[in-house]
Design a protein around this motif. Sequence first.
Motif, PDB file in Angstrom:
ATOM      1  N   LYS A  40      40.940 -32.670 -98.932  1.00 43.56           N
ATOM      2  CA  LYS A  40      40.855 -31.207 -98.950  1.00 43.56           C
ATOM      3  C   LYS A  40      40.914 -30.651-100.370  1.00 43.56           C
ATOM      4  O   LYS A  40      40.291 -29.642-100.658  1.00 43.56           O
ATOM      5  CB  LYS A  40      41.967 -30.610 -98.083  1.00 43.56           C
ATOM      6  CG  LYS A  40      41.687 -30.837 -96.577  1.00 43.56           C
ATOM      7  CD  LYS A  40      42.721 -30.186 -95.690  1.00 43.56           C
ATOM      8  CE  LYS A  40      44.024 -30.904 -95.807  1.00 43.56           C
ATOM      9  NZ  LYS A  40      44.681 -31.214 -94.551  1.00 43.56           N
ATOM     10  N   THR A  50      43.470 -25.098 -99.102  1.00 40.45           N
ATOM     11  CA  THR A  50      43.557 -25.010 -97.640  1.00 40.45           C
ATOM     12  C   THR A  50      45.022 -24.895 -97.270  1.00 40.45           C
ATOM     13  O   THR A  50      45.904 -25.273 -98.039  1.00 40.45           O
ATOM     14  CB  THR A  50      42.970 -26.247 -96.922  1.00 40.45           C
ATOM     15  OG1 THR A  50      43.798 -27.373 -97.198  1.00 40.45           O
ATOM     16  CG2 THR A  50      41.541 -26.551 -97.336  1.00 40.45           C
ATOM     17  N   ALA A  51      45.262 -24.364 -96.108  1.00 41.22           N
ATOM     18  CA  ALA A  51      46.633 -24.316 -95.578  1.00 41.22           C
ATOM     19  C   ALA A  51      46.549 -24.402 -94.074  1.00 41.22           C
ATOM     20  O   ALA A  51      45.483 -24.170 -93.485  1.00 41.22           O
ATOM     21  CB  ALA A  51      47.350 -23.037 -96.001  1.00 41.22           C
ATOM     22  N   ASP A 104      46.634 -26.975 -92.092  1.00 43.09           N
ATOM     23  CA  ASP A 104      45.685 -27.998 -91.664  1.00 43.09           C
ATOM     24  C   ASP A 104      44.241 -27.591 -91.794  1.00 43.09           C
ATOM     25  O   ASP A 104      43.416 -27.903 -90.930  1.00 43.09           O
ATOM     26  CB  ASP A 104      45.924 -28.367 -90.203  1.00 43.09           C
ATOM     27  CG  ASP A 104      46.769 -29.606 -90.116  1.00 43.09           C
ATOM     28  OD1 ASP A 104      46.629 -30.462 -91.013  1.00 43.09           O
ATOM     29  OD2 ASP A 104      47.552 -29.702 -89.175  1.00 43.09           O
ATOM     30  N   GLY A 105      43.939 -26.875 -92.832  1.00 41.66           N
ATOM     31  CA  GLY A 105      42.557 -26.503 -93.072  1.00 41.66           C
ATOM     32  C   GLY A 105      42.120 -25.263 -92.309  1.00 41.66           C
ATOM     33  O   GLY A 105      40.976 -24.822 -92.441  1.00 41.66           O
ATOM     34  N   LYS A 154      51.949 -22.807-104.082  1.00 38.99           N
ATOM     35  CA  LYS A 154      50.916 -22.547-103.081  1.00 38.99           C
ATOM     36  C   LYS A 154      51.341 -21.556-101.984  1.00 38.99           C
ATOM     37  O   LYS A 154      50.486 -21.070-101.234  1.00 38.99           O
ATOM     38  CB  LYS A 154      50.468 -23.884-102.470  1.00 38.99           C
ATOM     39  CG  LYS A 154      49.159 -23.811-101.704  1.00 38.99           C
ATOM     40  CD  LYS A 154      48.738 -25.207-101.269  1.00 38.99           C
ATOM     41  CE  LYS A 154      47.857 -25.183-100.056  1.00 38.99           C
ATOM     42  NZ  LYS A 154      47.602 -26.555 -99.574  1.00 38.99           N
ATOM     43  N   ARG A 193      49.378 -19.475 -99.091  1.00 35.28           N
ATOM     44  CA  ARG A 193      49.750 -19.545 -97.661  1.00 35.28           C
ATOM     45  C   ARG A 193      50.180 -18.183 -97.133  1.00 35.28           C
ATOM     46  O   ARG A 193      49.890 -17.828 -96.004  1.00 35.28           O
ATOM     47  CB  ARG A 193      50.906 -20.534 -97.460  1.00 35.28           C
ATOM     48  CG  ARG A 193      50.592 -21.982 -97.804  1.00 35.28           C
ATOM     49  CD  ARG A 193      51.734 -22.916 -97.372  1.00 35.28           C
ATOM     50  NE  ARG A 193      51.582 -24.258 -97.922  1.00 35.28           N
ATOM     51  CZ  ARG A 193      52.221 -24.695 -99.016  1.00 35.28           C
ATOM     52  NH1 ARG A 193      53.079 -23.917 -99.656  1.00 35.28           N
ATOM     53  NH2 ARG A 193      52.015 -25.920 -99.456  1.00 35.28           N
TER      54      ARG A 193
HETATM   55  N1  ASP Z   1      47.728 -29.106 -97.272  1.00 33.71           N
HETATM   56  C1  ASP Z   1      47.782 -28.643 -95.920  1.00 33.71           C
HETATM   57  C2  ASP Z   1      46.446 -28.106 -95.465  1.00 33.71           C
HETATM   58  O1  ASP Z   1      45.473 -28.143 -96.120  1.00 33.71           O
HETATM   59  C3  ASP Z   1      48.877 -27.691 -95.605  1.00 33.71           C
HETATM   60  C4  ASP Z   1      49.659 -26.963 -96.658  1.00 33.71           C
HETATM   61  O2  ASP Z   1      49.747 -27.369 -97.797  1.00 33.71           O
HETATM   62  O3  ASP Z   1      50.223 -25.926 -96.299  1.00 33.71           O
HETATM   63  O4  ASP Z   1      46.260 -27.612 -94.416  1.00 33.71           O
END
Ligand code: ASP
Length: 239
Positions: free
Chosen positions: A12, A34-35, A37-38, A212, A216
Motif C-alpha cells: 500500500k 491508506t487507512a 485496510d485501504g 498518520k 486517519r
Molecule cells: N496501514 C493500514 C491500511 O492501509 C491501516 C492504518 O495504518 O491505519 O489500511
Amino acid sequence: MATKGELLYEGKAKRLYHTTEAGLYWMEFKDDATAFDGAKKAVIPGKGYYNAQISAFLFELLSKKGIPSHFIAMVGEREMLVQAGEIIPVEVVVRNLAAGSMAKRLGLAEGTALKRPVTELYYKSDALHDPLVNEDHVAVLDLATAEEVAEMKEQALRVNGILSRFLERAGIVLVDFKLEFARSRGRVLLSDEISPDTCRFWDAQTGDRLDKDRFRRDLGGLTEAYNEVLRRLQRVAVE
Ligand code: ASP
Ligand code: TMP
C-alpha cells in the motif's frame, strides 16, 4: 553498486524490487496513504520522501545502538537499499500510552499512561484485517517459532527504549509503534519502515499529532507534521 531490477512486490505504501545483487532489495516509498485496510485512500505528495528519510534516520540510530536492521543505504530521495529477507507475518506493536485500537478495545482515554510498555502481536493478513493474536495463535498458525516471537518482542522493547529517549530530546512522545521483522541469513532482522505512518508521535508540549492520525482522523497538515518530525530528529542529531 546494485541497480534496481524487477518489481517483486507492491504494497500500500511501498514497492520492493529485486536488484542486480542477490541478497539485496530496493525499496521505494510511495506517496499513497491508506487507512482502515485501504478503505480510505489518498495521494499525499511528499509523504514517501519523509517516510523514507525518517526511516533511514531511525534505522541508522538503532544500528549505532546495537540493533541491526535491513537498512543499508539511501539510493535516492525516497529509495533505499535493504537486506533481502522473508517477512514474518506477525506485526509487533509496542505501546507506552493508550491510544487508537487499544484505547477503544479496553475503554481507556487516549493518552492514559501505561505503567509498563505493552506489546501486542497482529497477524499480518489483509484478508483478515490484521487481527490481534496471542502467542498460541502464532504457534498453531505456524506464523513464527516461539524463539522468533521471543526475539521479536525483545528487540521491539529495546527499540522502544532507544527511540523513546531520543524522541524525548526532540520534544516528541513515542505513544506507540508497529515493527515488522524478516528472516534473513538465519536470523530475525528488523525490517519494513519506522515512520510517522507506523508510529504515533505526539508533540510533548501541545499534544499535537505528528503522525498518520492526521490522515486517519482528517486533521490535515500531514506533510507539514512529517517535515517537522524530520527537522527535529536532525536537530537533535547535531546537538
Ligand atoms: N496501514 C493500514 C491500511 O492501509 C491501516 C492504518 O495504518 O491505519 O489500511
Ligand atoms: P492501532 O492503535 O491502530 O492498533 O495502531 C497501533 C500502532 O501501530 C500505531 O502506531 C500505528 C501502527 N499501525 C501500523 O503501522 N499499521 C497498521 O495497519 C495499524 C492498524 C497500525
